[in-house]
Each structure stands twice: as structure tokens, then as C-alpha cells.
Design a protein around this motif. Sequence first.
Motif, PDB file in Angstrom:
ATOM      1  N   VAL A 194       0.811  -1.046  -0.047  1.00  0.00           N
ATOM      2  CA  VAL A 194      -0.016  -0.122  -0.189  1.00  0.00           C
ATOM      3  C   VAL A 194       0.676   1.497   0.116  1.00  0.00           C
ATOM      4  N   ARG A 201      -1.474   4.793   3.730  1.00  0.00           N
ATOM      5  CA  ARG A 201      -1.519   3.261   4.729  1.00  0.00           C
ATOM      6  C   ARG A 201      -2.415   3.924   5.425  1.00  0.00           C
ATOM      7  N   ARG A 202      -2.850   2.779   6.252  1.00  0.00           N
ATOM      8  CA  ARG A 202      -3.702   2.420   7.465  1.00  0.00           C
ATOM      9  C   ARG A 202      -5.277   3.326   7.807  1.00  0.00           C
ATOM     10  N   GLY A 240      -7.509   0.836   5.622  1.00  0.00           N
ATOM     11  CA  GLY A 240      -8.201  -0.356   5.259  1.00  0.00           C
ATOM     12  C   GLY A 240      -7.720  -0.584   3.677  1.00  0.00           C
ATOM     13  N   SER A 287       6.908  -9.617   5.223  1.00  0.00           N
ATOM     14  CA  SER A 287       7.896  -8.923   5.220  1.00  0.00           C
ATOM     15  C   SER A 287       8.101  -8.460   6.873  1.00  0.00           C
ATOM     16  N   GLU A 288       6.736  -8.643   7.849  1.00  0.00           N
ATOM     17  CA  GLU A 288       6.480  -8.457   9.367  1.00  0.00           C
ATOM     18  C   GLU A 288       6.204  -9.401   9.302  1.00  0.00           C
ATOM     19  N   THR A 307       4.225  -9.515  12.289  1.00  0.00           N
ATOM     20  CA  THR A 307       2.815  -8.968  12.510  1.00  0.00           C
ATOM     21  C   THR A 307       1.353  -8.413  12.003  1.00  0.00           C
ATOM     22  N   TYR A 366      -0.628 -10.344   9.383  1.00  0.00           N
ATOM     23  CA  TYR A 366      -1.435 -11.143   9.160  1.00  0.00           C
ATOM     24  C   TYR A 366      -2.056 -12.102   9.750  1.00  0.00           C
ATOM     25  N   ARG A 424      -4.232 -11.022  12.349  1.00  0.00           N
ATOM     26  CA  ARG A 424      -5.409 -10.924  11.894  1.00  0.00           C
ATOM     27  C   ARG A 424      -6.877 -11.230  11.193  1.00  0.00           C
ATOM     28  N   TYR A 425      -6.108 -11.727   9.931  1.00  0.00           N
ATOM     29  CA  TYR A 425      -6.385 -12.454   8.700  1.00  0.00           C
ATOM     30  C   TYR A 425      -7.231 -13.850   8.942  1.00  0.00           C
TER      31      TYR A 425
HETATM   32  C1  COA Z   1       1.818  -3.172   5.395  1.00  0.00           C
HETATM   33  C2  COA Z   1       1.028  -3.360   4.525  1.00  0.00           C
HETATM   34  C3  COA Z   1       0.458  -3.804   3.441  1.00  0.00           C
HETATM   35  C4  COA Z   1      -0.219  -2.242   5.290  1.00  0.00           C
HETATM   36  O1  COA Z   1      -0.877  -1.778   4.331  1.00  0.00           O
HETATM   37  P1  COA Z   1      -2.438  -0.521   5.290  1.00  0.00           P
HETATM   38  O2  COA Z   1      -3.288  -0.346   3.868  1.00  0.00           O
HETATM   39  O3  COA Z   1      -1.553   0.519   5.925  1.00  0.00           O
HETATM   40  O4  COA Z   1      -2.917  -1.606   5.941  1.00  0.00           O
HETATM   41  P2  COA Z   1      -4.980  -1.619   6.248  1.00  0.00           P
HETATM   42  O5  COA Z   1      -4.724   0.151   6.788  1.00  0.00           O
HETATM   43  O6  COA Z   1      -5.930  -2.284   5.814  1.00  0.00           O
HETATM   44  O7  COA Z   1      -4.530  -1.959   7.976  1.00  0.00           O
HETATM   45  C5  COA Z   1      -5.227  -3.210   8.365  1.00  0.00           C
HETATM   46  C6  COA Z   1      -5.261  -3.505   9.862  1.00  0.00           C
HETATM   47  O8  COA Z   1      -3.022  -3.753   9.730  1.00  0.00           O
HETATM   48  C7  COA Z   1      -2.555  -3.448  10.831  1.00  0.00           C
HETATM   49  N1  COA Z   1      -1.463  -3.686  10.015  1.00  0.00           N
HETATM   50  C8  COA Z   1      -1.315  -2.463   8.843  1.00  0.00           C
HETATM   51  N2  COA Z   1       0.309  -2.688   8.514  1.00  0.00           N
HETATM   52  C9  COA Z   1       0.861  -3.277  10.223  1.00  0.00           C
HETATM   53  C10 COA Z   1       2.488  -3.288  10.185  1.00  0.00           C
HETATM   54  N3  COA Z   1       3.220  -2.993   9.210  1.00  0.00           N
HETATM   55  N4  COA Z   1       2.506  -3.784  10.255  1.00  0.00           N
HETATM   56  C11 COA Z   1       1.131  -4.428  11.836  1.00  0.00           C
HETATM   57  N5  COA Z   1       0.486  -4.086  11.298  1.00  0.00           N
HETATM   58  C12 COA Z   1      -0.047  -3.367  10.560  1.00  0.00           C
HETATM   59  C13 COA Z   1      -3.319  -2.064  11.014  1.00  0.00           C
HETATM   60  O9  COA Z   1      -3.079  -1.331  11.666  1.00  0.00           O
HETATM   61  C14 COA Z   1      -5.026  -2.632  11.071  1.00  0.00           C
HETATM   62  O10 COA Z   1      -5.000  -3.333  11.920  1.00  0.00           O
HETATM   63  P3  COA Z   1      -6.627  -3.334  12.199  1.00  0.00           P
HETATM   64  O11 COA Z   1      -7.435  -3.045  11.012  1.00  0.00           O
HETATM   65  O12 COA Z   1      -6.334  -4.395  13.203  1.00  0.00           O
HETATM   66  O13 COA Z   1      -6.967  -2.634  13.572  1.00  0.00           O
HETATM   67  C15 COA Z   1       1.482  -1.255   4.461  1.00  0.00           C
HETATM   68  O14 COA Z   1       1.999  -0.728   4.689  1.00  0.00           O
HETATM   69  C16 COA Z   1       2.762  -1.487   3.267  1.00  0.00           C
HETATM   70  O15 COA Z   1       2.727  -1.522   1.837  1.00  0.00           O
HETATM   71  N6  COA Z   1       4.086  -1.807   3.806  1.00  0.00           N
HETATM   72  C17 COA Z   1       4.935  -1.771   2.882  1.00  0.00           C
HETATM   73  C18 COA Z   1       5.181  -3.283   2.090  1.00  0.00           C
HETATM   74  C19 COA Z   1       5.213  -4.420   3.227  1.00  0.00           C
HETATM   75  O16 COA Z   1       5.952  -5.078   4.179  1.00  0.00           O
HETATM   76  N7  COA Z   1       4.954  -5.250   2.502  1.00  0.00           N
HETATM   77  C20 COA Z   1       3.862  -6.703   3.467  1.00  0.00           C
HETATM   78  C21 COA Z   1       4.455  -8.265   2.187  1.00  0.00           C
HETATM   79  S1  COA Z   1       3.846  -9.358   2.815  1.00  0.00           S
END
Ligand code: COA
Length: 430
Positions: free
Chosen positions: A110, A115-116, A118, A144-145, A147, A149, A151-152
Motif C-alpha cells: 500500500v 497507509r492505514r 483499510g 515482511s513483518e 505482525t 497477517y 489478524r486475517y
Molecule cells: C503492510 C501494509 C500492506 C499495510 O497496508 P495498510 O493499507 O496500511 O493496512 P490497513 O490500513 O488495511 O491495516 C489493516 C490492519 O493491519 C494493521 N497493520 C497495517 N500495517 C501493519 C504493519 N506493518 N504491522 C502490523 N500491523 C499492521 C493495521 O493497524 C490494521 O489493524 P486493525 O484493522 O486490526 O486495526 C503496508 O504498510 C505496506 O505496504 N508496507 C510495506 C510493504 C510490506 O511490508 N508489505 C507486506 C508484504 S508481506
Amino acid sequence: MTDARAIPTDPRSTARLAEAGYDYRVVDMADADQARPVTQAVARGFLGEEPKPEEIAEIAAAMEARRCIGVFPHESVAGQLPVGTVDAWVTPLTIAGGEIPMWAISGVTVAATHRRRGIARNMLEGELRSAAAAGVAIAGLTASEATIYGRYGFGHAVPVAHISVDTRRAGWLAPHADGAVEYIDRERLAADLGRVHEHSRASRSGQVPGWAAKWRKIAGLAAGDSKGAAVRGVRYVDSDGELRGAMAYRLQEDPDEFTASLHIHHLAAQTDEAERSLWSFALQHDLVTSVDAQLRPVDDALPWLVRDQRAVTMRVHDHGWLRILDVPAALSARTYRAPLDVVLQVDDPLGFAHGAWQLVVDADGSASVTPTDAEADIRLSVADLSSLYAGGVRATQLFAAGRILGEAGSLASVDDALRTERAPLLGIWY
Ligand SMILES: CC(C)(COP(=O)(O)OP(=O)(O)OC[C@H]1O[C@@H](n2cnc3c(N)ncnc32)[C@H](O)[C@@H]1OP(=O)(O)O)[C@@H](O)C(=O)NCCC(=O)NCCS
């Protein structure tokens, strides 16, 4: 195997994202004009540099086999980068006794500007609903982190080890093999890694097939890889001249000493003998004072190959994440090592796996799973059930951590039945 590209985007996520001002749509990666912005967005999302045209073309070609989704603000114009990306494909996942089709999820990004809000949640839930609609019983990913996934409903299922060795201290104990280790060029390396992985992936739960672009990247052949020439390759052929192992590695010189560290990018082996021989090549390499390797199984033989085990450090970390979507289909697809009759009460906030399930394993190790009204022996979340599925963690361990509930007898029986012959492994990132 289901073609994920044939599955339409999930209606609920489409509606929710539309309400929030976004188009959520499948991108045709064969169309360069559509593929370019998606590829650029993924590179940016993973903190990469701006990809060059030849890199974009290569990545897009590899992605054509996947269902790639972009999330675009309603007002965006042609060529504008999506603010969200995700891709998926259906691939075999090795499990005890065979394999099961898995909805593999990758490329989740995202834009930092969005970010954040939804977007990721809608993309992830959309993937799970699409997978379930396609009749795929389990989803998987690497993260990547750690913490993000849970929640899904994803559970950490396949732990791996990062192994480091002080070679001056380690010594070598293992028997000498009859085959030979040979240098190979990087084209050969990419081909051999792919071949050996394909032949060996059935031997450990948690493995998935690789693909040509993955092996080329590991071999340093990806377009735009400025450090690619540093990758070296060797392979192991047995005494019959058959390819049994391959290893990609890189040497990094210490500028102050005439020594180097050897970083193993990938070690693939079809036989224990091949694995020992490739480890031996690395650990006994002249001028090399340290060796490290990623994504190794937690029961790697390495500590037992050397004279001084204290020269070996193994750092275990999460790697393969699984998410059961269809409890009867997933649990009855694998085999078990002991008979079992247990009622599992599974909590799944997204509904897919929710309910009480009776898991009965026969003496031959095959299982049947039925919904039941009987009282539960074990209560657990779908994430924890998914963690247990590949045999990478024990129910008694999750109980000790306060994550699951159950009687000691039921937990021990589940552990006896679900354990696998060898530790699970996922040898690649996807
Ligand atoms: C991780 C990422 C995809 C999250 O996208 P986002 O649209 O900001 O996430 P959302 O707003 O839909 O958040 C959904 C939930 O995840 C949580 N969340 C989002 N990013 C998170 C993170 N990096 N670590 C822990 N929790 C995270 C939010 O707090 C939210 O929690 P809740 O609904 O239980 O209250 C985004 O931060 C990103 O692109 N990061 C860099 C690339 C990456 O690491 N991608 C993952 C590859 S495996």
C-alpha cells in the motif's frame, strides 16, 4: 490446478473500496501499459529503487501467470501508479502424504501516502474470499513483518533457521561422499537450482514450487542486478553422474584481512549426501572464516556435521504462513502419523473455518472431518489451527503459550498425529 486469473475480484471488497473512492481491479500483466505502473508500485512498496524498463519487462513477464490486482483512486488517470497491489496464484503446497492446492498471496503493498485506511485489509480479505469462492482450501504467504497477517487468520506454520558458522572453529566430521562438487556458470546454476528444488520439494511439508524468474534472481541473473556477477554456483553430482544438489553463494572479502565470508543464497539438495557435500564445500573453503545460510530447516543436519557445534548459531524465525479456509478439505488432505479422534472448536472471525469439527484419523493415517455438535476437546483460533497444520509447531507448545485450550491427553494425541517425519521447510520467499 485452478487458474487464479479466472477468478473475478471479490464483490465485497470491490464495493467497500468503491465506497472509499477506489477501483479494485485485475490488471492484465501482458499489457505493458498496465503492467508498468503495477510493477513500479510494488518496487516502491518494498522500498526498492525505480525499476528500469528491462527490469519491468522481466518482472511483468513472470507475473503474467498470476492474478495481479491494483487499487486505483477513482480520479487516477492511465499510467498512474496504483495505491494498493496484491497478486495471487494457485500452487501445490507439500503436506504430509502429498500436496494440496494453495492460494499463494504475494506483492502486498500500500502506498505510504495511503497507509492505514483499510486498503490492505480489503485486499487481504478479498483474496481469502476469492480463494474460498474458487474452492481452494488453504492460503499461504511469506511476510515482511510477523505482525501483519495474524489478524486475517494466518498462522505462522513453517519456521526456518538462519544458520551462521565460524568455520575456523567448526571443523568437519562427516563422512566424505563419493560424488563430486563442480563449479557451474550462472545460467546452469539457475536451471539446476530449479531442477533440484522441484525434485526435493516433496520431502518436506511447507514447500512450494519455485519458478524460472525466482531461480534466475537467486543466481544473480535478474535484469538490473548490479551485484549479480558476485554470485557463484556449484552443484553436486553423485557417483552415477546424476545431479543431486546445487548451491548459489557469494563471497564477501574482508578488506583488512585476506579472508572472506561466504553467504549461501540457496542450497538445494535431493539427498543427504548432496547436502553434506555442499555444506562441506562451503565450510572447508580456503580463506573463508564464516558461512551463513538463510531459510534452512530447523532440523538441518549441519550442527552434527562439524566437530565443534558451538561454532554453529541457528536463529529460528517465522517464514511460511498458512490460512485454512476449508477445514474438512484441508485436514483430510494430509496424512497423520497416529490414530486420532478429537473435536476441534475453531474460532474464525471471517467465518470460513468457524465451527466444531470432529477429526477422526484411521490406523492407516487417513482422516475424515465432519461438523459436529459434540463438546470440544480443543479450542483454538483458525490461525493456530493453521500453524499446527504443517507440523511445524506443537499443540502442547501453543497450549503452554496460552493460545489454545484443551486437556493434556487431547493435546498430546494431536501432536502425535500431526508431527511430520522431518521438520517442515519453505526454502524460498514468495
Ligand atoms: C503492510 C501494509 C500492506 C499495510 O497496508 P495498510 O493499507 O496500511 O493496512 P490497513 O490500513 O488495511 O491495516 C489493516 C490492519 O493491519 C494493521 N497493520 C497495517 N500495517 C501493519 C504493519 N506493518 N504491522 C502490523 N500491523 C499492521 C493495521 O493497524 C490494521 O489493524 P486493525 O484493522 O486490526 O486495526 C503496508 O504498510 C505496506 O505496504 N508496507 C510495506 C510493504 C510490506 O511490508 N508489505 C507486506 C508484504 S508481506
